[in-house]
Motif scaffolding. Structure first.
Motif, mmCIF file in Angstrom:
data_model
loop_
_atom_site.group_PDB
_atom_site.id
_atom_site.type_symbol
_atom_site.label_atom_id
_atom_site.label_comp_id
_atom_site.label_asym_id
_atom_site.label_seq_id
_atom_site.Cartn_x
_atom_site.Cartn_y
_atom_site.Cartn_z
ATOM 1 N N PRO A 97 0.824 -1.236 -0.119
ATOM 2 C CA PRO A 97 0.017 0.088 0.031
ATOM 3 C C PRO A 97 0.924 1.251 -0.069
ATOM 4 O O PRO A 97 1.738 1.514 0.868
ATOM 5 N N VAL A 98 0.865 2.073 -0.959
ATOM 6 C CA VAL A 98 1.601 3.462 -1.000
ATOM 7 C C VAL A 98 0.693 4.579 -1.150
ATOM 8 O O VAL A 98 -0.418 4.822 -1.381
ATOM 9 N N THR A 99 1.406 5.744 -0.858
ATOM 10 C CA THR A 99 0.767 7.119 -1.144
ATOM 11 C C THR A 99 1.387 7.540 -2.353
ATOM 12 O O THR A 99 2.415 7.607 -2.586
ATOM 13 N N ILE A 100 0.473 7.908 -3.371
ATOM 14 C CA ILE A 100 1.257 8.569 -4.560
ATOM 15 C C ILE A 100 1.282 9.934 -4.538
ATOM 16 O O ILE A 100 0.511 10.746 -4.146
ATOM 17 N N ARG A 101 2.663 10.313 -4.512
ATOM 18 C CA ARG A 101 2.901 11.747 -4.508
ATOM 19 C C ARG A 101 2.578 12.425 -5.954
ATOM 20 O O ARG A 101 2.063 13.622 -5.958
ATOM 21 N N ARG A 102 3.256 12.117 -6.986
ATOM 22 C CA ARG A 102 2.954 12.697 -8.131
ATOM 23 C C ARG A 102 3.001 11.770 -9.346
ATOM 24 O O ARG A 102 3.666 10.710 -9.105
ATOM 25 N N ILE A 103 2.579 12.135 -10.690
ATOM 26 C CA ILE A 103 2.716 11.562 -11.701
ATOM 27 C C ILE A 103 3.251 12.443 -12.783
ATOM 28 O O ILE A 103 2.985 13.513 -13.037
ATOM 29 N N GLU A 104 4.714 11.926 -13.298
ATOM 30 C CA GLU A 104 5.463 12.464 -14.247
ATOM 31 C C GLU A 104 5.020 12.010 -15.772
ATOM 32 O O GLU A 104 5.220 10.950 -15.950
ATOM 33 N N ASP A 105 4.608 12.662 -16.478
ATOM 34 C CA ASP A 105 4.448 12.386 -18.065
ATOM 35 C C ASP A 105 5.503 12.782 -18.766
ATOM 36 O O ASP A 105 5.680 13.731 -18.932
ATOM 37 N N VAL A 106 6.596 11.743 -19.105
ATOM 38 C CA VAL A 106 7.570 12.051 -19.917
ATOM 39 C C VAL A 106 7.573 11.747 -21.164
ATOM 40 O O VAL A 106 8.588 11.634 -22.118
ATOM 41 N N GLY A 107 6.310 11.529 -21.777
ATOM 42 C CA GLY A 107 6.181 11.395 -23.159
ATOM 43 C C GLY A 107 6.042 9.850 -23.617
ATOM 44 O O GLY A 107 4.728 9.263 -23.821
ATOM 45 N N ARG A 108 7.016 9.276 -23.465
ATOM 46 C CA ARG A 108 6.943 7.595 -23.969
ATOM 47 C C ARG A 108 6.298 7.178 -22.896
ATOM 48 O O ARG A 108 5.477 5.847 -22.990
ATOM 49 N N HIS A 109 6.430 7.349 -21.523
ATOM 50 C CA HIS A 109 5.840 6.753 -20.511
ATOM 51 C C HIS A 109 5.546 7.691 -19.192
ATOM 52 O O HIS A 109 6.081 8.982 -19.463
ATOM 53 N N ARG A 110 4.880 7.206 -18.291
ATOM 54 C CA ARG A 110 4.647 7.953 -17.086
ATOM 55 C C ARG A 110 5.488 7.471 -16.005
ATOM 56 O O ARG A 110 5.725 6.218 -15.543
ATOM 57 N N ILE A 111 6.026 8.431 -15.101
ATOM 58 C CA ILE A 111 6.874 7.944 -13.936
ATOM 59 C C ILE A 111 5.746 8.154 -12.640
ATOM 60 O O ILE A 111 5.454 9.614 -12.429
ATOM 61 N N ILE A 112 5.458 7.281 -11.946
ATOM 62 C CA ILE A 112 4.622 7.539 -10.749
ATOM 63 C C ILE A 112 5.618 7.639 -9.577
ATOM 64 O O ILE A 112 6.108 6.727 -9.181
#
Lengths: 357, 289
Positions: free
Chosen positions: A296-311
Motif C-alpha cells: 500500500p503506497v501514497t502516490i505523490r505525483r505522476i510525471e508524464d515524460v512522453g513515452r511513459h509516465r513515472i509514478i
C-alpha cells in the motif's frame, strides 16, 4: 592494438596510504580485451579518470602492474605506450592551424608528409572540419576545439588504445549524438580498443560493448548494458543506471519471501540466511500499480515524460518509483504497488545475493 | 532603454580631472611653457617659438644620448626577457619551494633604485668592492670608472639583477595558468620539450610577456637613478643616458628652454614607441583569431 591487463592495480594520491580509504583507486584486476569498446561509468570522483591516467601512463600507480599484451608497461613513458587520449576540456595548440593541430601527433612521430596529409584530410572529413583546416585553432568555439582534440586522438592508426575522458561534456547535445556515432563507426572500422569515461549512462550504454561501473574507487560491475539493467551486482549500479534508478527497500528475507514494512512479498528465488543490511531491489519498469495486490503506497505525483509516465509513490517514508506505459490506465483507487517476483534482486550490504531457483 | 540625462553627473568626474590636472597636465604644460620661451634670469621670459626644438634636433648631444638609450634598452630587453622566461620555466610549480622562490625573487624588486645603485657602486669598486676587488685579484682588468665597456657591463648587470625578477614573476603567473591537460595531451602527442614550450607555454605566456616587455621598455628608457649613482654618466659621456643628460642640462647648466624641448621630445618618443609596440602586439594577437 593490444589487450590491456591490470594486475593488482591500486593508486593513492597520498605518499603514505594507511587505510583503504586513502586509495583513490582500490585494488583492481581486469583485462581489457583487444578491440573491445568499454565505457567506464561512475559518478564524479569515483576514480575513473585516475584509472584512465594510469593506463595512459600520465600517472604511476602506487601498486600493481599494467601489461599491454604480455609486455609490462607499468613504468613505461606515455609516448612509449603509444596511446591516444582525449580530455574533458578541449586541448588545442592555439597558434597552429586546425590542419597542423591534427597533423601534430603524426609529425612528432616522424611520419612522411604525404601520409600526414592523407590522414589529416580523412580525419577532417570525419569530424566535419574540412572547411576550417587552414584556420588558426584559437578563437574557435568549444565544440570545434573539442572536435579537433578528438581528431588528434584518432589521427594515428596504430595506437594501442584510444582513451576518452568525458570528451563530450562541452559539446552541444545534437553534436554529441553525431560524434558518438562517429566514434562507434570508427571502432567498427579499425577495431581499436576503446575506453570511454563518462558519468552519463546513456552515453555509456550506447557507446560500449561492455560497461565498467565504478563506485568509490572500486569496480562494482562489468557487464553488457543488458546485464547492468537486469541484474545489477551492486545497489549503486541499480541506483545509478536507469531513469529513475532501481527501487531499494530494506527487507527481511526468509526463503523465497521478503518482509518489507510488515508486508509479505514473494521472490522469484530462494535465499539462505543473510547477514548485514538486507535490501530488495526492483526496477521501476518491473513494478506496476494495482488495486488489490502489493504494497500500500501514497502516490505523490505522476510525471508524464512522453513515452511513459513515472509514478512517484511513498511507502512508509521510502520513495518507490513505478513506470507505467502510456496505454496503461492509472486510475483512482490504484494505491498499491506490485512487483514482478522474477525481477526482484536481493542485496546484502550492497552486493547482490544470487539465490537459488 | 530610456537613459536619464543629468548634467550634474559631470561633477562626479571632477575629482579625477583635478587630480590628473595637478599630477600630469599642469606640470606638463609648465614644461611646454618653458620650451617655447627664453630667459636671462630674473623671471623674465621672451617668446622663442620652436627655436629650442630646432636647436635640439641639430644637437649631436641629444642624438648620442638617444642612441645610447636605445642600445641600453635593447640590451636589457634581450637579456631580461629570455632569462626571466628561463627562470620561470625552472621554478618549482607548487609547494613550499615555489613560495620560497617567489619571495626570494621579489626581493630585488623591493629595493629602492638609489640603494640598488649604491650597492653596485660599492660592489664594483676595485679598492673595497667584493666584485671589483675579486676580479682584480683574478687578474682581470676591471674598472667601471675608467673603462667604457666595464661601465656598460656594470649597469647592465645591475639592471638585469634588479628587474629580471619582474619578467620571471609575470612569466611564472602565465605558466601557472596552463591547465595540466595541456601537458598531458602533449605527452600523448609525443611532443618534444621544445615543442611544448613553443606551442603551449609560449602562446599562453604571450599576453603577460607583452606586458613585461612594455613595462621593462618604458622603465629602462626612463632609467636615471641607478646608472647615475654608479657611474654618474661616465666615463666621459659613455653612460649618459637620456634622463641623465636631461638633468645635466636642466639643473646642471640651467638651460631651461632646451631642456624643456628635450623633455617634450623625450616624452613623445616614449609615447610613440610604446604605442607602436602595443598596436603591433595586439594586432599580432588578433591575426591569430
Amino acid at each position: 592494438m593490444a589487450r590491456i591487463t591490470l594486475d593488482n592495480l591500486a593508486h593513492s594520491y597520498r605518499s603514505d596510504p594507511a587505510s583503504e580509504d586513502d586509495y583513490a583507486l582500490k585494488e583492481l584486476n581486469h583485462v581489457w580485451e583487444d578491440g573491445a569498446a568499454y565505457a567506464l561509468l561512475g559518478s564524479s570522483g569515483c576514480g575513473k579518470s585516475t584509472l584512465l591516467n594510469i593506463i595512459s601512463g600520465l600517472l604511476q600507480p602506487s601498486q600493481g602492474r599494467i601489461l599491454f599484451d604480455d609486455r609490462d608497461v607499468t613504468h613505461a613513458e606515455t609516448a612509449e605506450r603509444n596511446i591516444a587520449q582525449v580530455f574533458q576540456f578541449p586541448v588545442v595548440y592555439d597558434t597552429m592551424t586546425v590542419r597542423d593541430n591534427l597533423a601534430f601527433p603524426l609529425r612528432n612521430r616522424g611520419r612522411d608528409e604525404a601520409y600526414v596529409a592523407e590522414r589529416v584530410n580523412e580525419i577532417a572529413r570525419m569530424i566535419g572540419m574540412e572547411e576550417m583546416l587552414d584556420r588558426k585553432a584559437r578563437g574557435l568555439t568549444a565544440d570545434a576545439k573539442q572536435k579537433i582534440s578528438l581528431g588528434r586522438g584518432m589521427v594515428r592508426k596504430d595506437v594501442n588504445a584510444l582513451l576518452f575522458d568525458e570528451p563530450l561534456t562541452v559539446i552541444d547535445p545534437h553534436m554529441k549524438w553525431e560524434l558518438r556515432t562517429q566514434l562507434k563507426k570508427l571502432h567498427h572500422e579499425f577495431g581499436h580498443t576503446m575506453i570511454y569515461v563518462t558519468h552519463d549512462q546513456t552515453e555509456a550504454l550506447t557507446f560500449a560493448d561492455k560497461v565498467v561501473v565504478m563506485y568509490d574507487g572500486r569496480v562494482v560491475q562489468i557487464g553488457t548494458p543488458e546485464e547492468l539493467f537486469e541484474t545489477p551486482e551492486h545497489t549503486f549500479v541499480g541506483y545509478f543506471i536507469g531513469s529513475p534508478g532501481m527501487n531499494l527497500l530494506p527487507a527481511e528475507v526468509e526463503g523465497s519471501m521478503a518482509r518489507v514494512g510488515g508486508q509479505q512479498i514473494g521472490l522469484g528465488r530462494g535465499y539462505g540466511p543473510l547477514s548485514g543490511k538486507v535490501e530488495i531491489g526492483i526496477r521501476p519498469e518491473h513494478a506496476r500499480l494495482s488495486r488489490d495486490e502489493g504494497l500500500p503506497v501514497t502516490i505523490r505525483r505522476i510525471e508524464d515524460v512522453g513515452r511513459h509516465r513515472i509514478i512517484r509513490a511513498d511507502f512508509g517514508g521510502r520513495e518507490i518509483n513505478v513506470i507505467a506505459g502510456e496505454d496503461e490506465s492509472v486510475g483512482p483507487g490504484m494505491s498499491r504497488v506490485a512487483f514482478d517476483p522474477a525481477r526482484i534482486n536481493v542485496y546484502a550490504d550492497g552486493w547482490r545475493v544470487p539465490g537459488t531457483a | 532603454m530610456n537613459k536619464t540625462l543629468n548634467n550634474k553627473a559631470w561633477f562626479l568626474v571632477l575629482p579625477v580631472l583635478v587630480l590628473v590636472a595637478f599630477s600630469a597636465v599642469i606640470p606638463l604644460m609648465t614644461v611646454v611653457n618653458y620650451s617655447v620661451q627664453d630667459t636671462f634670469g630674473n623671471n623674465q621670459f621672451f617668446w622663442a617659438g620652436l627655436e629650442w626644438f630646432e636647436e635640439m634636433l641639430h644637437e649631436d648631444r641629444m642624438w648620442n644620448a638617444l642612441q645610447r638609450q636605445l642600445l641600453f634598452s635593447a640590451i636589457i630587453l634581450a637579456i631580461e626577457v629570455p632569462l626571466g622566461v628561463i627562470v620561470a620555466l625552472n621554478m618549482p610549480k607548487s609547494g613550499i619551494w615555489s613560495s620560497f622562490c617567489l619571495v626570494v625573487m621579489s626581493l630585488p624588486l623591493l629595493i629602492p633604485w638609489n640603494v640598488v645603485g649604491t650597492i653596485w657602486q660599492i660592489f664594483g669598486r676595485v679598492d673595497i668592492g667584493l666584485l671589483g676587488h675579486t676580479l682584480e685579484a683574478m687578474g682581470i682588468d676591471y674598472n667601471y670608472t675608467q673603462n667604457v665597456v666595464d661601465a656598460w657591463v656594470t649597469i647592465i648587470v645591475m639592471d638585469v639583477w634588479h628587474w629580471t625578477s619582474l619578467v620571471a614573476l609575470l612569466a611564472f603567473a602565465g605558466l601557472k595558468s596552463i591547465p595540466d591537460a595541456y601537458y598531458q595531451a602533449a605527452r600523448i602527442d609525443q611532443a618534444s620539450r621544445w615543442k611544448v614550450f613553443r606551442y603551449i607555454e609560449l602562446p599562453k605566456m604571450s599576453g603577460v610577456l607583452m606586458i613585461a616587455v612594455l613595462l621593462r621598455f618604458m622603465d629602462s628608457f626612463m632609467i636615471y637613478t641607478e646608472p647615475f649613482v654608479v657611474t654618474g654618466g661616465g666615463p666621459g659621456n659613455a653612460t649618459t643616458l637620456l634622463s641623465i643628460d636631461l638633468v645635466k642640462m636642466a639643473l646642471g647648466q640651467f638651460d631651461l628652454g632646451p631642456a624643456a624641448a628635450f623633455s617634450l621630445m623625450y616624452f613623445l618618443v616614449i609615447l610613440a614607441i610604446s604605442w607602436v609596440f602595443y598596436t603591433v602586439m595586439t594586432n599580432l594577437d588578433k591575426k591569430g583569431m
